[in-house]
Motif scaffolding. Structure first.
Motif, PDB file in Angstrom:
ATOM      1  N   TYR A  28       0.871  -1.380   0.021  1.00  0.00           N
ATOM      2  CA  TYR A  28       0.026  -0.152  -0.071  1.00  0.00           C
ATOM      3  C   TYR A  28       0.815   1.329  -0.110  1.00  0.00           C
ATOM      4  O   TYR A  28       0.527   2.306  -0.702  1.00  0.00           O
ATOM      5  CB  TYR A  28      -0.873  -0.110   1.248  1.00  0.00           C
ATOM      6  N   CYS A  29       1.889   1.263   1.027  1.00  0.00           N
ATOM      7  CA  CYS A  29       3.000   2.380   1.020  1.00  0.00           C
ATOM      8  C   CYS A  29       3.343   2.684  -0.543  1.00  0.00           C
ATOM      9  O   CYS A  29       3.872   3.947  -0.645  1.00  0.00           O
ATOM     10  CB  CYS A  29       4.143   2.120   1.673  1.00  0.00           C
ATOM     11  N   LYS A  30       3.755   1.881  -1.374  1.00  0.00           N
ATOM     12  CA  LYS A  30       4.131   2.088  -2.729  1.00  0.00           C
ATOM     13  C   LYS A  30       3.220   2.850  -3.552  1.00  0.00           C
ATOM     14  O   LYS A  30       3.469   3.021  -4.931  1.00  0.00           O
ATOM     15  CB  LYS A  30       4.598   0.817  -3.241  1.00  0.00           C
ATOM     16  N   THR A  31       1.979   2.527  -3.464  1.00  0.00           N
ATOM     17  CA  THR A  31       0.880   3.024  -4.340  1.00  0.00           C
ATOM     18  C   THR A  31       0.733   4.602  -4.499  1.00  0.00           C
ATOM     19  O   THR A  31       1.304   5.234  -3.707  1.00  0.00           O
ATOM     20  CB  THR A  31      -0.675   2.697  -3.730  1.00  0.00           C
ATOM     21  N   TYR A  32       0.407   4.954  -5.715  1.00  0.00           N
ATOM     22  CA  TYR A  32       0.184   6.388  -6.183  1.00  0.00           C
ATOM     23  C   TYR A  32      -0.848   6.926  -5.103  1.00  0.00           C
ATOM     24  O   TYR A  32      -0.865   8.044  -4.762  1.00  0.00           O
ATOM     25  CB  TYR A  32      -0.288   6.679  -7.506  1.00  0.00           C
ATOM     26  N   PHE A  33      -1.872   6.238  -4.809  1.00  0.00           N
ATOM     27  CA  PHE A  33      -2.952   6.533  -3.772  1.00  0.00           C
ATOM     28  C   PHE A  33      -2.491   7.017  -2.506  1.00  0.00           C
ATOM     29  O   PHE A  33      -2.697   8.203  -2.200  1.00  0.00           O
ATOM     30  CB  PHE A  33      -3.988   5.429  -3.708  1.00  0.00           C
ATOM     31  N   ALA A  34      -1.644   6.177  -1.830  1.00  0.00           N
ATOM     32  CA  ALA A  34      -1.017   6.608  -0.577  1.00  0.00           C
ATOM     33  C   ALA A  34      -0.097   7.611  -0.530  1.00  0.00           C
ATOM     34  O   ALA A  34      -0.043   8.620   0.196  1.00  0.00           O
ATOM     35  CB  ALA A  34      -0.508   5.429  -0.173  1.00  0.00           C
ATOM     36  N   ARG A  35       0.613   7.737  -1.736  1.00  0.00           N
ATOM     37  CA  ARG A  35       1.793   8.739  -2.081  1.00  0.00           C
ATOM     38  C   ARG A  35       0.927  10.303  -2.333  1.00  0.00           C
ATOM     39  O   ARG A  35       1.499  11.261  -1.718  1.00  0.00           O
ATOM     40  CB  ARG A  35       2.637   8.554  -2.900  1.00  0.00           C
ATOM     41  N   LEU A  36      -0.342  10.115  -3.041  1.00  0.00           N
ATOM     42  CA  LEU A  36      -0.920  11.447  -3.311  1.00  0.00           C
ATOM     43  C   LEU A  36      -1.468  11.733  -1.998  1.00  0.00           C
ATOM     44  O   LEU A  36      -1.322  13.255  -1.731  1.00  0.00           O
ATOM     45  CB  LEU A  36      -1.889  11.119  -4.373  1.00  0.00           C
ATOM     46  N   CYS A  37      -2.037  11.098  -1.193  1.00  0.00           N
ATOM     47  CA  CYS A  37      -2.585  11.785   0.034  1.00  0.00           C
ATOM     48  C   CYS A  37      -1.396  12.115   1.095  1.00  0.00           C
ATOM     49  O   CYS A  37      -1.772  13.116   1.678  1.00  0.00           O
ATOM     50  CB  CYS A  37      -3.041  10.398   0.856  1.00  0.00           C
ATOM     51  N   TYR A  39       1.399  13.367  -0.349  1.00  0.00           N
ATOM     52  CA  TYR A  39       1.627  14.688  -0.964  1.00  0.00           C
ATOM     53  C   TYR A  39       1.148  16.080  -0.653  1.00  0.00           C
ATOM     54  O   TYR A  39       1.285  17.051  -0.536  1.00  0.00           O
ATOM     55  CB  TYR A  39       1.789  14.276  -2.622  1.00  0.00           C
ATOM     56  N   LEU A  40      -0.430  15.738  -0.376  1.00  0.00           N
ATOM     57  CA  LEU A  40      -1.232  16.676  -0.234  1.00  0.00           C
ATOM     58  C   LEU A  40      -0.955  17.644   0.959  1.00  0.00           C
ATOM     59  O   LEU A  40      -1.460  18.607   1.086  1.00  0.00           O
ATOM     60  CB  LEU A  40      -2.867  16.222  -0.096  1.00  0.00           C
ATOM     61  N   SER A  41      -0.187  16.993   1.882  1.00  0.00           N
ATOM     62  CA  SER A  41      -0.062  17.569   3.191  1.00  0.00           C
ATOM     63  C   SER A  41       1.468  17.980   3.548  1.00  0.00           C
ATOM     64  O   SER A  41       1.718  18.638   4.471  1.00  0.00           O
ATOM     65  CB  SER A  41      -0.726  16.853   4.365  1.00  0.00           C
ATOM     66  N   LYS A  42       2.185  17.227   2.790  1.00  0.00           N
ATOM     67  CA  LYS A  42       3.610  17.125   3.089  1.00  0.00           C
ATOM     68  C   LYS A  42       4.394  18.305   2.195  1.00  0.00           C
ATOM     69  O   LYS A  42       4.269  18.637   1.113  1.00  0.00           O
ATOM     70  CB  LYS A  42       4.549  15.881   2.527  1.00  0.00           C
ATOM     71  N   THR A  43       5.020  19.458   3.379  1.00  0.00           N
ATOM     72  CA  THR A  43       5.801  20.436   2.796  1.00  0.00           C
ATOM     73  C   THR A  43       7.148  20.642   3.058  1.00  0.00           C
ATOM     74  O   THR A  43       7.728  21.286   2.408  1.00  0.00           O
ATOM     75  CB  THR A  43       5.049  21.821   3.419  1.00  0.00           C
ATOM     76  N   THR A  44       7.556  19.450   3.830  1.00  0.00           N
ATOM     77  CA  THR A  44       9.034  19.296   4.162  1.00  0.00           C
ATOM     78  C   THR A  44       9.547  17.741   4.230  1.00  0.00           C
ATOM     79  O   THR A  44       8.594  16.989   3.815  1.00  0.00           O
ATOM     80  CB  THR A  44       9.103  19.866   5.458  1.00  0.00           C
ATOM     81  N   LEU A  45      10.737  17.647   4.148  1.00  0.00           N
ATOM     82  CA  LEU A  45      11.194  16.269   4.311  1.00  0.00           C
ATOM     83  C   LEU A  45      10.810  15.590   5.647  1.00  0.00           C
ATOM     84  O   LEU A  45      11.061  14.378   5.770  1.00  0.00           O
ATOM     85  CB  LEU A  45      12.753  16.206   4.278  1.00  0.00           C
ATOM     86  N   HIS A  46      10.098  16.301   6.551  1.00  0.00           N
ATOM     87  CA  HIS A  46       9.859  15.805   7.973  1.00  0.00           C
ATOM     88  C   HIS A  46       8.641  15.119   7.887  1.00  0.00           C
ATOM     89  O   HIS A  46       7.699  15.313   7.339  1.00  0.00           O
ATOM     90  CB  HIS A  46       9.991  16.872   8.915  1.00  0.00           C
ATOM     91  N   LEU A  47       8.409  14.215   8.944  1.00  0.00           N
ATOM     92  CA  LEU A  47       6.920  13.471   9.099  1.00  0.00           C
ATOM     93  C   LEU A  47       6.571  13.386  10.604  1.00  0.00           C
ATOM     94  O   LEU A  47       5.704  12.755  11.040  1.00  0.00           O
ATOM     95  CB  LEU A  47       6.921  11.995   8.684  1.00  0.00           C
ATOM     96  N   THR A  54      -3.268  12.540   6.726  1.00  0.00           N
ATOM     97  CA  THR A  54      -4.032  12.615   5.456  1.00  0.00           C
ATOM     98  C   THR A  54      -3.980  11.274   4.632  1.00  0.00           C
ATOM     99  O   THR A  54      -4.597  11.337   3.710  1.00  0.00           O
ATOM    100  CB  THR A  54      -3.352  13.687   4.484  1.00  0.00           C
ATOM    101  N   VAL A  55      -3.248  10.402   5.066  1.00  0.00           N
ATOM    102  CA  VAL A  55      -3.306   9.032   4.425  1.00  0.00           C
ATOM    103  C   VAL A  55      -4.123   8.087   5.008  1.00  0.00           C
ATOM    104  O   VAL A  55      -4.019   7.728   6.217  1.00  0.00           O
ATOM    105  CB  VAL A  55      -1.762   8.268   4.520  1.00  0.00           C
ATOM    106  N   PRO A  56      -4.949   7.566   4.367  1.00  0.00           N
ATOM    107  CA  PRO A  56      -6.191   6.656   4.765  1.00  0.00           C
ATOM    108  C   PRO A  56      -5.518   5.529   5.440  1.00  0.00           C
ATOM    109  O   PRO A  56      -4.693   4.813   4.911  1.00  0.00           O
ATOM    110  CB  PRO A  56      -6.981   6.429   3.811  1.00  0.00           C
ATOM    111  N   TRP A  57      -6.054   5.125   6.563  1.00  0.00           N
ATOM    112  CA  TRP A  57      -5.769   3.500   7.206  1.00  0.00           C
ATOM    113  C   TRP A  57      -6.576   2.874   6.871  1.00  0.00           C
ATOM    114  O   TRP A  57      -8.006   2.960   6.963  1.00  0.00           O
ATOM    115  CB  TRP A  57      -5.625   3.879   8.695  1.00  0.00           C
TER     116      TRP A  57
END
Length: 107
Positions: A28-37, A39-47, A54-57
């Motif tokens: 799932y982590c490799k999917t475009y779907f998860a990575r898009l979610c 991408y929508l909130s990530k602005t830096t290299l940090h998590l 924003t990534v659905p579980w």
């Protein structure tokens, strides 16, 4: 413990009950779907600022997550009625880090 630790620095814990669920989560982590979610909130290299919220579980014991990342993407795009135009845009803006078969995404 039923938790998979995702790195010492982040101290993020993901509830995983089995190796099967762990592999499904990895797919799932490799999917475009998860990575898009993300991408929508990530602005830096940090998590560390809640970007992962924003990534659905999902229930990773579901057999749909046992497929390839492309198959998971297609199932999730269909489930959430994401149009082919949007899918094409997602593929255009996100790098293909995992060598996914882009032909499978064509409608």
């Amino acid at each position: 413990s039923n938790f998979l630790k995702l790195g010492d620095k982040f101290k993020i814990y993901v509830p995983i009950s089995s190796e099967y669920e762990g592999m499904n989560f990895y797919n799932y982590c490799k999917t475009y779907f998860a990575r898009l979610c993300l991408y929508l909130s990530k602005t830096t290299l940090h998590l560390d600022r809640g970007e992962l919220k924003t990534v659905p579980w999902f229930d990773f014991s579901d057999s749909i997550f046992n497929g390839s990342p492309e198959e998971i993407d297609i199932a999730l795009f269909n489930k959430y009625n994401i149009s082919q135009d949007i899918i094409n845009h997602i593929i255009k803006i996100l790098p293909n880090y995992y060598g996914l078969d882009l032909e499978k995404y064509k409608g």
